[in-house]
Scaffold this active site. Structure first.
Site, PDB file in Angstrom:
ATOM      1  N   HIS A  67       0.836  -1.213   0.000  1.00 41.93           N
ATOM      2  CA  HIS A  67       0.000   0.000   0.000  1.00 41.93           C
ATOM      3  C   HIS A  67       0.864   1.254   0.000  1.00 41.93           C
ATOM      4  O   HIS A  67       1.532   1.558   0.987  1.00 41.93           O
ATOM      5  CB  HIS A  67      -0.933   0.000   1.205  1.00 41.93           C
ATOM      6  CG  HIS A  67      -1.850   1.183   1.252  1.00 41.93           C
ATOM      7  ND1 HIS A  67      -2.900   1.351   0.366  1.00 41.93           N
ATOM      8  CD2 HIS A  67      -1.876   2.275   2.051  1.00 41.93           C
ATOM      9  CE1 HIS A  67      -3.524   2.486   0.637  1.00 41.93           C
ATOM     10  NE2 HIS A  67      -2.922   3.063   1.656  1.00 41.93           N
ATOM     11  N   HIS A  69       1.154   5.528  -1.711  1.00 44.65           N
ATOM     12  CA  HIS A  69       0.580   6.658  -2.457  1.00 44.65           C
ATOM     13  C   HIS A  69       1.807   7.372  -3.037  1.00 44.65           C
ATOM     14  O   HIS A  69       2.297   8.342  -2.448  1.00 44.65           O
ATOM     15  CB  HIS A  69      -0.170   7.618  -1.534  1.00 44.65           C
ATOM     16  CG  HIS A  69      -1.364   7.046  -0.829  1.00 44.65           C
ATOM     17  ND1 HIS A  69      -2.652   7.295  -1.237  1.00 44.65           N
ATOM     18  CD2 HIS A  69      -1.466   6.263   0.262  1.00 44.65           C
ATOM     19  CE1 HIS A  69      -3.502   6.687  -0.399  1.00 44.65           C
ATOM     20  NE2 HIS A  69      -2.805   6.057   0.514  1.00 44.65           N
ATOM     21  N   GLU A 143      -8.284   5.685  -7.444  1.00 47.89           N
ATOM     22  CA  GLU A 143      -8.987   6.127  -6.238  1.00 47.89           C
ATOM     23  C   GLU A 143     -10.194   6.998  -6.581  1.00 47.89           C
ATOM     24  O   GLU A 143     -10.098   7.915  -7.393  1.00 47.89           O
ATOM     25  CB  GLU A 143      -8.049   6.913  -5.329  1.00 47.89           C
ATOM     26  CG  GLU A 143      -8.703   7.260  -4.002  1.00 47.89           C
ATOM     27  CD  GLU A 143      -7.706   7.757  -2.967  1.00 47.89           C
ATOM     28  OE1 GLU A 143      -7.630   7.153  -1.889  1.00 47.89           O
ATOM     29  OE2 GLU A 143      -7.006   8.760  -3.228  1.00 47.89           O
ATOM     30  N   HIS A 180     -12.183   5.403  -1.729  1.00 49.71           N
ATOM     31  CA  HIS A 180     -11.232   5.844  -0.707  1.00 49.71           C
ATOM     32  C   HIS A 180     -11.494   5.256   0.682  1.00 49.71           C
ATOM     33  O   HIS A 180     -10.632   4.636   1.280  1.00 49.71           O
ATOM     34  CB  HIS A 180     -11.206   7.383  -0.655  1.00 49.71           C
ATOM     35  CG  HIS A 180     -10.436   7.917   0.501  1.00 49.71           C
ATOM     36  ND1 HIS A 180     -11.050   8.433   1.630  1.00 49.71           N
ATOM     37  CD2 HIS A 180      -9.115   7.990   0.750  1.00 49.71           C
ATOM     38  CE1 HIS A 180     -10.127   8.812   2.497  1.00 49.71           C
ATOM     39  NE2 HIS A 180      -8.952   8.561   1.987  1.00 49.71           N
ATOM     40  N   HIS A 207      -9.518   2.063   2.360  1.00 45.28           N
ATOM     41  CA  HIS A 207      -9.041   2.414   3.709  1.00 45.28           C
ATOM     42  C   HIS A 207     -10.216   2.232   4.676  1.00 45.28           C
ATOM     43  O   HIS A 207     -11.253   2.857   4.488  1.00 45.28           O
ATOM     44  CB  HIS A 207      -8.620   3.883   3.779  1.00 45.28           C
ATOM     45  CG  HIS A 207      -7.502   4.270   2.861  1.00 45.28           C
ATOM     46  ND1 HIS A 207      -7.702   4.659   1.557  1.00 45.28           N
ATOM     47  CD2 HIS A 207      -6.169   4.347   3.076  1.00 45.28           C
ATOM     48  CE1 HIS A 207      -6.533   4.959   1.012  1.00 45.28           C
ATOM     49  NE2 HIS A 207      -5.587   4.784   1.906  1.00 45.28           N
ATOM     50  N   GLU A 210      -9.465   3.257  10.176  1.00 45.99           N
ATOM     51  CA  GLU A 210      -8.089   3.730  10.367  1.00 45.99           C
ATOM     52  C   GLU A 210      -7.919   4.373  11.755  1.00 45.99           C
ATOM     53  O   GLU A 210      -7.120   3.930  12.545  1.00 45.99           O
ATOM     54  CB  GLU A 210      -7.750   4.707   9.238  1.00 45.99           C
ATOM     55  CG  GLU A 210      -6.304   5.184   9.252  1.00 45.99           C
ATOM     56  CD  GLU A 210      -5.889   5.876   7.962  1.00 45.99           C
ATOM     57  OE1 GLU A 210      -6.684   5.885   6.999  1.00 45.99           O
ATOM     58  OE2 GLU A 210      -4.770   6.415   7.914  1.00 45.99           O
ATOM     59  N   ASP A 320       2.175   2.989   3.276  1.00 46.43           N
ATOM     60  CA  ASP A 320       1.342   4.168   3.077  1.00 46.43           C
ATOM     61  C   ASP A 320       2.208   5.217   2.356  1.00 46.43           C
ATOM     62  O   ASP A 320       3.231   4.870   1.786  1.00 46.43           O
ATOM     63  CB  ASP A 320       0.798   4.683   4.424  1.00 46.43           C
ATOM     64  CG  ASP A 320      -0.669   5.125   4.307  1.00 46.43           C
ATOM     65  OD1 ASP A 320      -1.157   5.260   3.172  1.00 46.43           O
ATOM     66  OD2 ASP A 320      -1.316   5.323   5.342  1.00 46.43           O
TER      67      ASP A 320
END
Ligand SMILES: [Zn+2]
Length: 380
Positions: A67, A69, A143, A180, A207, A210, A320
């Site tokens: 995972h 970004h 996304e 998302h 996600h 969290e 992340d």
């Protein structure tokens, strides 16, 4: 390469099957070919004439960063509670997000020695770049974030068109889909996106659970995350979700209720969950990706990994973005897991390899006798 046979030893040795072995070794021939895997003591008894060389903490197949970004790689790292991190750090640094960051991030990933990765992609130019330029195999998840139910049909039409266009470019990288989070996408759109993913066989990441305030939001409609999304102009929850918050509701139960879990999405974070949530996702066969550094830095808490182990849910490891996880290095993420989660290295190694491939829906490598030793890497 050694002129003689040698047993390379480490605290943990993994060939990609089952659980990694502790206090183990790999017997390697003079031509660097793997002859045997095993517990170190057993190898030393079987091959008494062969010298042992300790290589480090772990010997393993190339791991997975499940995972990322990449497009946030130019946004500086900042630790802030999650409900503040998105509006105060990510939205205010939006100009730093995009193609340049993705280029930097992809190069960092390539140099870090991973086998594959899963990236969340937020712009068309980044998607085209990753699809056409990545030498690494992986999944690029498109996304989607939109809480307005009256816009669901238009967004869905646009998403289908985009994905159909990109599928022709699939090569090393497979296309995936990422609504998302349960609270940032309307229930109408969540249903349509997951239905489409199921039909097209697209891998999904979402996600979920969290920060503690996400659970609070679904239960009460109040709390710091509720305030943060209201400030961002989100509609009332009943409007976006098609139902009211409820003391028995959780983000996972909400996704189950909508039928989203039928598409078997990989769930990211999953820190603030109930035992019932874990049972539910185990029944659906969903994988979970943990990002321990990001969870620590955004004050989300630690993943209850023993609960997932109890119900046989496969866990994977992801960094992340570097804006919350500090770096894109999966070895450093593994060290953070050891630091924050009170867990053995053998479990973390399995998350980083087998769990990672499973989370992305990519076949995991199994390293066998006869393979070159260079198909394994060493964590010193
Ligand atoms: Zn993320």
């Amino acid at each position: 390469m050694s002129a003689e046979r040698v047993i390379y030893a480490a605290d943990v040795v993994y060939n990609g099957v089952g659980l990694p072995l502790e206090n183990a070794g790999v017997l390697v021939s003079s031509t660097n070919t793997i002859v045997a895997f095993g517990k170190l003591a057993a190898l030393q008894i079987q091959f008494p004439e062969v010298k042992t060389q300790r290589l480090g903490q772990a010997i393993l197949p190339r791991p997975v960063n499940a995972h990322t970004h990449l497009d946030l790689s130019q946004v500086p790292f900042k630790a802030l509670p999650y409900p503040r991190w998105i509006p105060e750090h990510i939205i205010s640094n939006q100009a730093l997000r995009g193609l340049e960051g993705a280029k930097i991030g992809l190069e960092v990933l390539r140099q870090s020695g991973i086998g594959t990765f899963g990236d969340i992609v937020y712009s068309e130019e980044v998607m085209k770049f990753v699809l056409s330029e990545s030498e690494l195999a992986g999944v690029a998840y498109w996304e989607v974030l939109n809480p307005m139910p009256d816009q669901a049909t238009d967004i869905m039409t646009q998403t289908i068109e985009r994905i159909k266009g990109w599928r022709k470019l699939e090569n090393n990288i497979k296309i995936g889909l990422s609504p998302h989070a349960p609270f940032t996408v309307s229930s109408l759109l969540l249903k349509q996106l997951s239905g489409f993913a199921k039909l097209e066989g697209l891998p999904m990441q979402i996600h979920v659970a969290e920060h503690p305030s996400e659970l609070e939001l679904f239960r009460t409609g109040t709390g710091t995350l509720a305030k943060s999304v209201q400030k961002s102009g989100f509609p009332a929850f009943e409007t976006s979700w098609g139902r009211k918050p409820d003391p028995d509701l959780t983000p996972v139960k909400y996704l189950a209720e909508l039928g989203v879990l039928e598409a078997k999405p990989t769930l990211i974070h999953m820190v603030n969950v109930t035992e019932e949530d874990v049972k539910i996702i185990a029944q659906y066969g969903c994988s979970v990706v943990s990002c321990p550094r990001s969870n620590f830095n955004l004050e989300c808490g630690n993943i209850p990994w023993k609960l997932y182990a109890k119900y046989g849910v496969e866990l994977a490891l992801g960094t992340d973005s570097s804006a919350s996880g500090e770096t894109l290095n999966i070895r450093e993420e593994a060290n953070a897991a050891l630091k924050y989660l009170e867990i053995d290295l053998k479990h973390v190694v399995r998350w980083a390899v087998k769990g990672g491939y499973r989370a992305l829906g990519i076949k995991a490598p199994i390293i066998q006798r006869g393979d070159d030793f260079s198909s394994l890497i060493v964590w010193e």
